[in-house]
Write a protein that holds these residues in place. Structure first.
Motif, mmCIF file in Angstrom:
data_model
loop_
_atom_site.group_PDB
_atom_site.id
_atom_site.type_symbol
_atom_site.label_atom_id
_atom_site.label_comp_id
_atom_site.label_asym_id
_atom_site.label_seq_id
_atom_site.Cartn_x
_atom_site.Cartn_y
_atom_site.Cartn_z
ATOM 1 N N VAL A 120 -27.222 2.562 -56.470
ATOM 2 C CA VAL A 120 -27.814 3.219 -55.316
ATOM 3 C C VAL A 120 -27.997 2.177 -54.224
ATOM 4 O O VAL A 120 -28.064 0.983 -54.500
ATOM 5 C CB VAL A 120 -29.182 3.868 -55.666
ATOM 6 N N TYR A 121 -28.077 2.620 -52.979
ATOM 7 C CA TYR A 121 -28.225 1.705 -51.853
ATOM 8 C C TYR A 121 -29.687 1.618 -51.441
ATOM 9 O O TYR A 121 -30.327 2.629 -51.161
ATOM 10 C CB TYR A 121 -27.371 2.174 -50.677
ATOM 11 N N CYS A 122 -30.238 0.390 -51.403
ATOM 12 C CA CYS A 122 -31.610 0.169 -50.955
ATOM 13 C C CYS A 122 -31.580 -0.143 -49.463
ATOM 14 O O CYS A 122 -30.985 -1.130 -49.042
ATOM 15 C CB CYS A 122 -32.254 -0.985 -51.721
ATOM 16 N N GLU A 123 -32.217 0.690 -48.663
ATOM 17 C CA GLU A 123 -32.225 0.498 -47.215
ATOM 18 C C GLU A 123 -33.072 -0.707 -46.797
ATOM 19 O O GLU A 123 -32.803 -1.321 -45.771
ATOM 20 C CB GLU A 123 -32.729 1.753 -46.524
ATOM 21 N N TYR A 124 -34.087 -1.043 -47.566
ATOM 22 C CA TYR A 124 -34.936 -2.185 -47.221
ATOM 23 C C TYR A 124 -34.228 -3.510 -47.496
ATOM 24 O O TYR A 124 -34.274 -4.421 -46.680
ATOM 25 C CB TYR A 124 -36.263 -2.140 -47.991
ATOM 26 N N CYS A 125 -33.595 -3.616 -48.645
ATOM 27 C CA CYS A 125 -32.907 -4.859 -49.024
ATOM 28 C C CYS A 125 -31.512 -4.954 -48.405
ATOM 29 O O CYS A 125 -30.994 -6.051 -48.219
ATOM 30 C CB CYS A 125 -32.764 -4.943 -50.547
ATOM 31 N N GLY A 126 -30.905 -3.813 -48.145
ATOM 32 C CA GLY A 126 -29.552 -3.792 -47.606
ATOM 33 C C GLY A 126 -28.484 -4.078 -48.648
ATOM 34 O O GLY A 126 -27.415 -4.574 -48.320
#
Length: 51
Positions: free
Chosen positions: A35-41
């Protein structure tokens, strides 16, 4: 009385990013491997997510 089960009745479970702890992901068992974490990028493996 018969009961029926559909996709809406499946239990969802929230998990969090192991790196920032800020992003939460609702898992239903049909996800991709990451999954893609928007905070960590970054993309995070589903198995690494914290329950």
């Amino acid at each position: 009385m018969a009961t029926t089960e559909n996709k809406e009745n499946k239990r969802k479970e929230a998990r969090f990013c192991p790196y920032c702890g800020m992003s939460s992901f609702e898992l239903s068992g049909e996800e991709e491997k990451s999954v893609y974490c928007e905070y960590c990028g970054i993309d995070v493996e589903v198995q690494e997510l914290i329950p």
